[in-house]
Design an enzyme around this catalytic site. Sequence first.
Site, short mmCIF file in Angstrom:
data_model
loop_
_atom_site.label_atom_id
_atom_site.label_comp_id
_atom_site.label_asym_id
_atom_site.label_seq_id
_atom_site.Cartn_x
_atom_site.Cartn_y
_atom_site.Cartn_z
N THR A 25 0.82 -1.20 0.00
CA THR A 25 0.00 0.00 0.00
C THR A 25 0.86 1.26 0.00
OG1 THR A 25 -0.20 0.38 2.40
CG2 THR A 25 -1.63 -1.30 1.42
N SER A 84 9.43 1.25 14.52
CA SER A 84 9.79 2.36 15.39
C SER A 84 11.14 2.89 14.90
CB SER A 84 9.85 1.90 16.85
OG SER A 84 10.25 2.93 17.71
N TYR A 109 9.61 13.96 16.36
CA TYR A 109 9.64 12.66 15.69
C TYR A 109 9.82 11.52 16.69
CZ TYR A 109 11.55 8.68 13.14
OH TYR A 109 11.80 7.41 12.68
N LYS A 122 7.55 7.95 17.97
CA LYS A 122 8.04 6.58 18.05
C LYS A 122 7.99 6.05 19.49
CE LYS A 122 8.73 6.09 13.70
NZ LYS A 122 7.80 5.21 12.93
N ASP A 138 -3.83 6.06 2.16
CA ASP A 138 -3.33 7.13 3.02
C ASP A 138 -3.69 6.71 4.43
OD1 ASP A 138 -2.97 9.37 4.60
OD2 ASP A 138 -3.87 10.77 3.17
N ASN A 156 4.71 0.33 8.39
CA ASN A 156 5.97 0.96 8.00
C ASN A 156 5.82 2.43 7.63
OD1 ASN A 156 8.81 1.01 6.83
ND2 ASN A 156 7.59 1.37 4.97
#
Length: 280
Positions: A31, A133, A147, A151, A55, A82
């Site tokens: 995807t 992660s 960011y 994670k 999306d 991912n």
Amino acid sequence: MSTWFITGASRGFGLEIARQALERGDNVVATARRPETIAHALSHHGDRVLAVALDVTDEDQARTAVSSAVETFGRIDVLVNNAGRGLLGAVEESTDAEVRSIYDTNVFGLLNVTRALLPVMRSQRSGRILNVSSLGGFSSSSGFGIYCSTKFAVEGISEAMHEELADLGIRVTVVEPGYFRTDFLDDRSLSTETTVIEDYAHTAGVVRGTVPGLNHTQPGDPVKGATAFLTLADAENPPVRAQLGSDCLKELDAKITQLRTESEAWRDLAASTDHDDVLV
């Protein structure tokens, strides 16, 4: 033969995992926002690959993608969450809009896909979930605070899911790659805040100036990294967390040492906050 469902499969880890899974004979639902790029890259694998528009921030689209996968292949055995993007800049420099945008993809998008897919795995009483992660998921740093916080969230979600789903035959692993020679540091994946506060010149500012020079010189080999994902998906007893890359291992060791040193230094303070009737 397993059926994989991979988000963010148009390039980087996602595309390489898809390629290796197909090469060993598995089915892949690949995807991306622009699935035509996947269809072109993997077209020689015929009807064992299904390229689907997704999306991850669109929950309805996630449900539709999962339905298409089950309609085509009958089941889903491995989910690789991912899809993700980065943000470079000091925490104070980060705008509300940009922070919400990266959370929409890295955290809420992961949850959208997972909620859409888990009913399939629960009905099968089997499945593997690999949540991507980063070394930034256990060790944050100047310039990557926002960011890394996304994670950190993925780590917490994954650890809880590991406990919640184990009895249902579903195993969850959070994968923590170090710096790999993918396109993640390109501007298509990594946004840089335009606001610059000079007080951060020697912390986040240094990172901002250094990162472009690291692109495509990272130590990690994405082909070997993708192979590690397949190993984790096949493992009889996969770990809750899996580190990828020598740089990730080095950072993990430093984090463990730092936590142990700090907790020992402040252990008495921690214990002092219990009620007097608590036996230590």
